[in-house]
Design a protein around this motif. Structure first.
Motif, short mmCIF file in Angstrom:
data_model
loop_
_atom_site.label_atom_id
_atom_site.label_comp_id
_atom_site.label_asym_id
_atom_site.label_seq_id
_atom_site.Cartn_x
_atom_site.Cartn_y
_atom_site.Cartn_z
N THR A 1 28.36 -22.46 9.87
CA THR A 1 27.42 -23.46 10.38
C THR A 1 27.57 -24.67 9.64
OG1 THR A 1 25.51 -22.56 9.31
CG2 THR A 1 25.98 -21.64 11.57
N ARG B 1 26.90 -25.06 16.41
CA ARG B 1 26.97 -24.56 15.14
C ARG B 1 27.00 -25.72 14.11
NH1 ARG B 1 32.34 -22.44 12.63
NH2 ARG B 1 33.88 -23.55 13.96
N LYS C 1 23.68 -18.70 16.75
CA LYS C 1 24.30 -17.84 15.75
C LYS C 1 25.57 -17.14 16.13
CE LYS C 1 22.99 -13.70 12.97
NZ LYS C 1 22.20 -12.73 12.54
N THR D 1 23.61 -26.38 13.28
CA THR D 1 22.71 -25.26 12.93
C THR D 1 22.39 -25.26 11.57
OG1 THR D 1 23.04 -24.16 15.03
CG2 THR D 1 22.34 -22.68 13.24
N GLU E 1 31.85 -18.12 11.88
CA GLU E 1 30.41 -17.81 11.52
C GLU E 1 29.71 -18.98 10.78
OE1 GLU E 1 30.00 -12.89 11.19
OE2 GLU E 1 31.53 -13.91 9.86
N ASN F 1 19.86 -24.00 18.47
CA ASN F 1 20.48 -23.51 17.55
C ASN F 1 21.37 -22.51 17.96
OD1 ASN F 1 19.59 -24.90 14.78
ND2 ASN F 1 17.55 -24.39 15.97
#
Length: 253
Positions: free
Chosen positions: A156, A224, A248, A227, A154, A246
């Motif tokens: 970035t 990522r 997620k 991002t 998760e 980008n």
């Protein structure tokens, strides 16, 4: 124990402010001077902490010798670069008894140089923060303290940036009592490991080729890594049209 221990903090941004705030709060007698990058920062430190004109110095990158002349009067033990944005050269590096230490937001020798948060994910290497001695070559000086930081899918480039800022201040605070005792135990970096990158490499490294083969891991890490809103993401071109990407990633199990 060193009596009358004095430091000069080269402070920039909220990391620099937090570092000054800690030393000023806990060991105010240690703070010989603060070096800042501009007039606005000088005014802030004078107003916020009540420092006099002679205690907040402006570093002129075009005329570095001027700051060295000012530093030479303090007879201090250590320079501390707290998120300092400029390269420091001699004679500033050696203007204090023990030299100069720097906050670097990577687990050295990994990700020396610029854009540590991008390259850490692209190169898929351990992440962390380091406090190291400064020498003429960039980010190659002996390690003083380090802390590894956990990361996951998760994360970035943006989350690593904020994690590093928080943890490097904590690393300094946790070890400042050791520093002020003069217990500066150095550990040489293994420069055969890790990597070094210039700022100019970021743009080309962020381009995705529609005709190149990427493993799933490589592509996700690249996306990522870049991002970090509101900064630009990765980009690709299809004919005359250019697109930005980008990503997620959310853990669901």
């Amino acid at each position: 124990m060193i009596y009358n221990f004095k430091v000069v903090i080269f402070a920039d941004g909220d990391v620099g402010e937090s570092t000054v705030r800690y030393v000023h709060s806990e060991f105010p007698e240690d703070l010989a001077a603060i070096v800042v990058s501009g007039v606005e920062s000088k005014i802030f430190y004078q107003n916020e902490f009540g420092f006099g004109e002679d205690k907040v110095l402006i570093h002129n990158q075009k005329e570095p010798d001027k700051i060295y002349t000012k530093l030479s009067i303090f007879n201090h033990q250590l320079n501390i670069l707290a998120w300092w944005p400029y390269i420091i050269r001699e004679p500033i590096i050696s203007s204090s008894k023990f030299g100069t230490i720097n906050f670097h937001p990577s687990l050295l020798p990994y990700n020396r140089g610029k854009n540590y948060n991008f390259w850490n994910l692209v190169e898929d290497v351990p992440f962390g923060v380091s406090i190291h001695f400064v020498e003429e070559r960039i980010d190659t000086g002996d390690i003083l303290f380090q802390k590894e930081i956990e990361k996951n899918w998760e994360d970035t480039g943006g989350t690593l940036y904020f994690k590093a800022k928080k943890e490097v201040v904590s690393l300094f605070v946790e070890n400042y009592l050791v520093i002020r005792k003069g217990e500066l135990l150095r550990r040489r970096q293994d420069l055969g490991k890790g990597s070094f990158h210039y700022a100019r490499e970021l743009e080309s490294a962020s381009e995705i080729s529609l005709d190149r083969f990427y493993s799933g891991r490589e592509l996700l890490n690249l996306l990522r890594a870049r991002t970090f809103p509101p900064h630009p993401g990765c980009h690709f071109s299809d004919g005359e049209e250019k697109y930005e990407v980008n990503i997620k990633i959310k853990k669901i199990k």
